[in-house]
Design a protein around this motif. Structure first.
Motif, PDB file in Angstrom:
ATOM      1  N   UNK A  71     -14.429 -21.785   5.286  1.00 44.04           N
ATOM      2  CA  UNK A  71     -13.174 -21.137   4.668  1.00 44.04           C
ATOM      3  C   UNK A  71     -13.243 -20.276   4.791  1.00 44.04           C
ATOM      4  N   UNK A  72     -13.758 -19.132   5.105  1.00 48.55           N
ATOM      5  CA  UNK A  72     -13.841 -17.876   5.475  1.00 48.55           C
ATOM      6  C   UNK A  72     -12.791 -17.477   7.382  1.00 48.55           C
ATOM      7  N   UNK A  73     -13.435 -18.289   7.607  1.00 49.88           N
ATOM      8  CA  UNK A  73     -12.637 -18.416   9.087  1.00 49.88           C
ATOM      9  C   UNK A  73     -11.283 -18.441   8.795  1.00 49.88           C
ATOM     10  N   UNK A  74     -10.753 -19.216   7.599  1.00 49.66           N
ATOM     11  CA  UNK A  74      -9.082 -20.181   6.979  1.00 49.66           C
ATOM     12  C   UNK A  74      -8.847 -19.445   6.771  1.00 49.66           C
ATOM     13  N   UNK A  75      -9.117 -18.711   6.200  1.00 46.00           N
ATOM     14  CA  UNK A  75      -8.617 -17.434   5.201  1.00 46.00           C
ATOM     15  C   UNK A  75      -8.495 -16.107   6.532  1.00 46.00           C
ATOM     16  N   UNK A  76      -9.325 -15.773   6.568  1.00 44.84           N
ATOM     17  CA  UNK A  76      -9.277 -14.590   7.729  1.00 44.84           C
ATOM     18  C   UNK A  76      -7.472 -15.137   8.542  1.00 44.84           C
ATOM     19  N   UNK A  77      -8.325 -15.935   8.630  1.00 41.16           N
ATOM     20  CA  UNK A  77      -6.174 -16.960  10.080  1.00 41.16           C
ATOM     21  C   UNK A  77      -5.686 -16.548   9.092  1.00 41.16           C
ATOM     22  N   UNK A  78      -5.315 -16.741   8.063  1.00 41.85           N
ATOM     23  CA  UNK A  78      -4.360 -16.538   6.798  1.00 41.85           C
ATOM     24  C   UNK A  78      -3.377 -15.609   7.406  1.00 41.85           C
ATOM     25  N   UNK A  79      -5.011 -15.041   7.112  1.00 37.66           N
ATOM     26  CA  UNK A  79      -4.714 -13.342   6.195  1.00 37.66           C
ATOM     27  C   UNK A  79      -3.943 -12.158   7.506  1.00 37.66           C
ATOM     28  N   UNK A  80      -4.470 -12.952   8.650  1.00 32.10           N
ATOM     29  CA  UNK A  80      -4.210 -11.895  10.217  1.00 32.10           C
ATOM     30  C   UNK A  80      -3.065 -12.772  10.430  1.00 32.10           C
ATOM     31  N   UNK A  81      -2.401 -13.345  10.363  1.00 31.51           N
ATOM     32  CA  UNK A  81      -0.897 -14.026  11.015  1.00 31.51           C
ATOM     33  C   UNK A  81       0.593 -13.654   9.608  1.00 31.51           C
ATOM     34  N   UNK A  82      -0.601 -13.094   8.428  1.00 36.56           N
ATOM     35  CA  UNK A  82       0.511 -12.570   7.382  1.00 36.56           C
ATOM     36  C   UNK A  82       0.669 -11.130   7.728  1.00 36.56           C
ATOM     37  N   UNK A  83      -0.664 -10.571   8.335  1.00 40.16           N
ATOM     38  CA  UNK A  83      -0.110  -9.016   8.427  1.00 40.16           C
ATOM     39  C   UNK A  83       0.082  -8.359   9.746  1.00 40.16           C
ATOM     40  N   UNK A  84       0.017  -9.537  10.894  1.00 39.86           N
ATOM     41  CA  UNK A  84       0.490  -9.331  12.639  1.00 39.86           C
ATOM     42  C   UNK A  84       2.057  -9.316  11.839  1.00 39.86           C
ATOM     43  N   UNK A  85       2.575 -10.246  11.368  1.00 37.76           N
ATOM     44  CA  UNK A  85       3.466 -10.033  11.105  1.00 37.76           C
ATOM     45  C   UNK A  85       4.931 -11.064  12.653  1.00 37.76           C
ATOM     46  N   UNK A  86       6.270 -10.524  12.808  1.00 37.42           N
ATOM     47  CA  UNK A  86       7.184 -10.966  13.930  1.00 37.42           C
ATOM     48  C   UNK A  86       6.714 -11.005  15.508  1.00 37.42           C
ATOM     49  N   UNK A  87       5.444  -9.900  15.387  1.00 33.71           N
ATOM     50  CA  UNK A  87       4.865 -10.092  16.627  1.00 33.71           C
ATOM     51  C   UNK A  87       5.810  -8.791  17.386  1.00 33.71           C
ATOM     52  N   UNK A  88       7.349  -8.124  17.201  1.00 35.00           N
ATOM     53  CA  UNK A  88       7.513  -7.828  17.812  1.00 35.00           C
ATOM     54  C   UNK A  88       7.172  -6.363  17.859  1.00 35.00           C
ATOM     55  N   UNK A  89       6.935  -5.783  19.405  1.00 35.99           N
ATOM     56  CA  UNK A  89       6.085  -4.714  20.619  1.00 35.99           C
ATOM     57  C   UNK A  89       5.158  -4.513  19.997  1.00 35.99           C
ATOM     58  N   UNK A  90       3.635  -5.483  19.771  1.00 40.87           N
ATOM     59  CA  UNK A  90       2.310  -6.664  19.998  1.00 40.87           C
ATOM     60  C   UNK A  90       2.393  -6.392  21.601  1.00 40.87           C
ATOM     61  N   UNK A  91       1.229  -6.268  22.310  1.00 40.89           N
ATOM     62  CA  UNK A  91       0.942  -5.925  23.350  1.00 40.89           C
ATOM     63  C   UNK A  91       0.927  -7.885  23.343  1.00 40.89           C
ATOM     64  N   UNK A  92       0.643  -8.828  22.331  1.00 43.51           N
ATOM     65  CA  UNK A  92       0.194 -10.031  22.285  1.00 43.51           C
ATOM     66  C   UNK A  92      -1.044 -10.707  23.199  1.00 43.51           C
ATOM     67  N   UNK A  93      -1.434 -10.382  24.310  1.00 45.58           N
ATOM     68  CA  UNK A  93      -2.684 -10.825  25.272  1.00 45.58           C
ATOM     69  C   UNK A  93      -3.459  -9.209  25.096  1.00 45.58           C
ATOM     70  N   UNK A  94      -4.823 -10.039  24.728  1.00 46.18           N
ATOM     71  CA  UNK A  94      -6.032  -9.189  24.641  1.00 46.18           C
ATOM     72  C   UNK A  94      -7.611  -9.654  25.409  1.00 46.18           C
TER      73      UNK A  94
END
Length: 197
Positions: A71-94
């Motif tokens: 459940x921590x993995x799930x919630x961290x994933x939800x928070x990450x998705x919200x924080x990263x936003x529309x992804x414009x301008x990011x490198x995308x790959x790492x």
């Protein structure tokens, strides 16, 4: 640039979790989950990803660690998705290779909008300090499903299970850091020929 931060609460009959994340942080971390080995590994994400993490969880640890870790993995994933936003301008790959003594792991991530986990970690022991290492697959599956990323995790070498796991989490942090970095040549542009992620 807008702040890339999020706060997510997730409450079930099994766990009550709050995750705060700052993708443009300095690697500060604060954890209160009741699972010390998981906290040690999440600290690697913060330090090597240069993201700030504050995670609290009250879980049914009297049963086992499974619900708390997943459940921590799930919630961290939800928070990450919200924080990263529309992804414009990011490198995308790492991607990152990280060694620790005899162990070596590789992690590759794509902020694709498509959840996928391919994880190959041949642990040499079933537990570390009483922690069931199989639960890390549940952690990453929860993260992937709710952050909508594609994640490849491979432990290439290793004899010490603690080292195997730590190289995975350090490499994950460094790959994440690369993927979320802003690329000035892509300012305002979605890094996809589809125009959306």
């Amino acid at each position: 640039m807008a702040e890339r931060k999020a706060r997510v609460e997730r409450n079930t009959l099994e766990t009550q979790i709050t995750v705060e994340i700052n993708l443009d942080g300095t690697g500060k971390a604060n954890f209160d989950t009741g699972v010390p080995f998981l906290e040690h590994m999440m600290d690697q994400i913060a330090r090597h990803g240069l993201v700030d993490l504050d995670i609290t969880c009250k879980g049914d640890l009297h049963i086992d660690d499974h619900h708390t870790v997943e459940d921590i993995g799930i919630t961290l994933g939800q928070a990450f998705k919200q924080a990263v936003g529309d992804k414009k301008g990011i490198r995308r790959y790492g991607h990152a290779y990280v060694p620790l003594d005899e162990a070596l792991s590789r992690v590759v991530i794509d902020l694709s909008g498509r959840p996928g986990l391919l994880m190959d970690v041949p642990y040499t022991r079933a537990s570390v300090g009483g922690f069931d290492v199989d639960l890390f697959a549940e952690f990453f599956q929860g993260f992937v499903n709710h952050s909508m990323v594609t994640l490849h995790i491979d432990n290439l070498k290793g004899k010490n299970t603690h080292h195997q796991i730590e190289t995975v989490f350090k490499a994950f942090g460094r790959a994440l850091r690369m993927a979320i970095e802003m690329d000035e040549r892509m300012a305002g542009i979605t890094p996809s020929t589809k125009g959306a992620l």
